[in-house]
Design a protein around this motif. Structure first.
Motif, PDB file in Angstrom:
ATOM      1  N   ASN A   9       6.983   5.960  -3.696  1.00  0.00           N
ATOM      2  CA  ASN A   9       5.882   6.399  -4.549  1.00  0.00           C
ATOM      3  C   ASN A   9       4.969   5.235  -4.890  1.00  0.00           C
ATOM      4  OD1 ASN A   9       8.141   8.621  -5.585  1.00  0.00           O
ATOM      5  ND2 ASN A   9       6.049   9.391  -5.492  1.00  0.00           N
ATOM      6  N   GLU A  10       3.685   5.529  -4.975  1.00  0.00           N
ATOM      7  CA  GLU A  10       2.739   4.533  -5.464  1.00  0.00           C
ATOM      8  C   GLU A  10       3.074   4.199  -6.912  1.00  0.00           C
ATOM      9  OE1 GLU A  10      -2.088   4.038  -5.542  1.00  0.00           O
ATOM     10  OE2 GLU A  10      -1.187   5.669  -6.684  1.00  0.00           O
ATOM     11  N   LEU A  55       2.165   8.694  -2.269  1.00  0.00           N
ATOM     12  CA  LEU A  55       3.104   7.864  -1.522  1.00  0.00           C
ATOM     13  C   LEU A  55       2.396   6.715  -0.805  1.00  0.00           C
ATOM     14  CD1 LEU A  55       5.134  10.767   0.133  1.00  0.00           C
ATOM     15  CD2 LEU A  55       5.697   9.529  -1.967  1.00  0.00           C
ATOM     16  N   VAL A  56       3.134   5.634  -0.644  1.00  0.00           N
ATOM     17  CA  VAL A  56       2.648   4.503   0.143  1.00  0.00           C
ATOM     18  C   VAL A  56       3.697   4.118   1.179  1.00  0.00           C
ATOM     19  CG1 VAL A  56       1.238   3.579  -1.742  1.00  0.00           C
ATOM     20  CG2 VAL A  56       3.575   2.737  -1.432  1.00  0.00           C
ATOM     21  N   ALA A  65      -0.456   1.886   4.000  1.00  0.00           N
ATOM     22  CA  ALA A  65      -0.896   3.278   4.125  1.00  0.00           C
ATOM     23  C   ALA A  65      -0.639   4.002   2.806  1.00  0.00           C
ATOM     24  CB  ALA A  65      -0.168   3.987   5.270  1.00  0.00           C
ATOM     25  N   ASN A  66      -1.420   5.053   2.578  1.00  0.00           N
ATOM     26  CA  ASN A  66      -1.299   5.831   1.348  1.00  0.00           C
ATOM     27  C   ASN A  66      -1.727   7.269   1.594  1.00  0.00           C
ATOM     28  OD1 ASN A  66      -3.423   6.630  -1.213  1.00  0.00           O
ATOM     29  ND2 ASN A  66      -1.294   6.289  -1.744  1.00  0.00           N
ATOM     30  N   GLY A 108       7.106  12.177   6.026  1.00  0.00           N
ATOM     31  CA  GLY A 108       7.853  11.917   4.796  1.00  0.00           C
ATOM     32  C   GLY A 108       7.304  12.699   3.625  1.00  0.00           C
ATOM     33  N   SER A 109       5.970  12.810   3.557  1.00  0.00           N
ATOM     34  CA  SER A 109       5.364  13.570   2.453  1.00  0.00           C
ATOM     35  C   SER A 109       5.655  15.064   2.592  1.00  0.00           C
ATOM     36  CB  SER A 109       3.854  13.309   2.395  1.00  0.00           C
ATOM     37  OG  SER A 109       3.157  13.937   3.461  1.00  0.00           O
ATOM     38  N   PHE A 110       5.672  15.587   3.828  1.00  0.00           N
ATOM     39  CA  PHE A 110       5.975  17.008   4.036  1.00  0.00           C
ATOM     40  C   PHE A 110       7.397  17.323   3.563  1.00  0.00           C
ATOM     41  CE2 PHE A 110       2.931  17.024   7.923  1.00  0.00           C
ATOM     42  CZ  PHE A 110       1.846  17.130   7.078  1.00  0.00           C
TER      43      PHE A 110
END
Length: 222
Positions: A9-10, A55-56, A65-66, A108-110
């Protein structure tokens, strides 16, 4: 995932780096200059913003990346609403593009989005960049913009097969993406690092894509 890459997480300490990264990734891509770094700054305080999906990717201690997600809605012809996701900005540092990092970040976000119970993602983007990640034309899911129809750049990904089947849906974008472009330009102009704003052919291609609309007719239902 590459053992040297961390998906996380950012955090607030990342904000300046993420905004610089976003600016570098988007500058002159869609317009002379860009507004996405200003959008990233504003999104974090909006109620539709989802911190769990902010997310990063970190490579050897550096954020490369973000991706940021917000809650949006689909509304059917009877007025029933369905909460869905939209992501953006999504960016990878220019020197790390086309190395698979965007794919790692999105996949990863999915997975995290599915864990939170979301089964549909709707975005606006170039199909060439997203069909390999499971996105399809909005027309295949009967998802339209009211008064516009099926924009060629509006793409849909179902995480649960059949989630949208059998109905006509209209996409309602969160107010989080409403932006004062003059304020965005002023914000960019005030930054200490000066980048050259210029016209590039990719901007014309993006404008053409944004204006393209698919006709009504066969193929509208998933």
């Amino acid at each position: 995932m590459d053992k040297h890459v961390i998906l996380r997480n950012e955090e607030e300490r990342d904000w300046p780096a993420v905004e610089r990264l976003t600016r570098r990734a988007f500058y002159n891509l869609y317009i002379p200059g860009c507004v996405e770094h200003y959008l990233a700054k504003r999104l974090r305080s909006h109620p539709d913003f989802i911190p769990e999906l902010d997310l990063v990717l970190e490579l050897e201690g550096q954020v490369i990346a973000n991706v940021m997600y917000t809650k949006n809605r689909l509304v059917d012809e009877g007025g029933e609403e369905r909460e869905i996701l939209t992501f953006g900005p999504l960016c990878v540092a220019p020197e790390h593009q086309r190395k698979g990092y965007g794919r790692l970040l999105l996949e990863g976000s999915f997975q995290r989005a599915a864990g939170l119970g979301y089964d549909t993602v709707v975005i606006f983007g170039d199909p060439a960049n997203y069909v390999s990640r499971g996105f399809k034309s909005c027309k295949k899911y009967n998802v339209a913009l009211e008064g516009t129809g099926f924009p060629a750049a509006m793409l849909v990904k179902e995480r649960r097969a059949g989630a949208l089947a059998g109905r006509r849906w209209y996409y309602r974008q969160s107010a989080a993406y409403e932006m004062d472009e003059a304020a965005a330009r002023a914000y960019d102009d005030a930054l200490p690092e000066k980048l050259e704003k210029k016209w590039l052919p990719c901007q014309e291609a993006f404008e053409i894509l944004c204006q393209a609309v698919l006709p009504e007719g066969p193929g509208g239902l998933n």
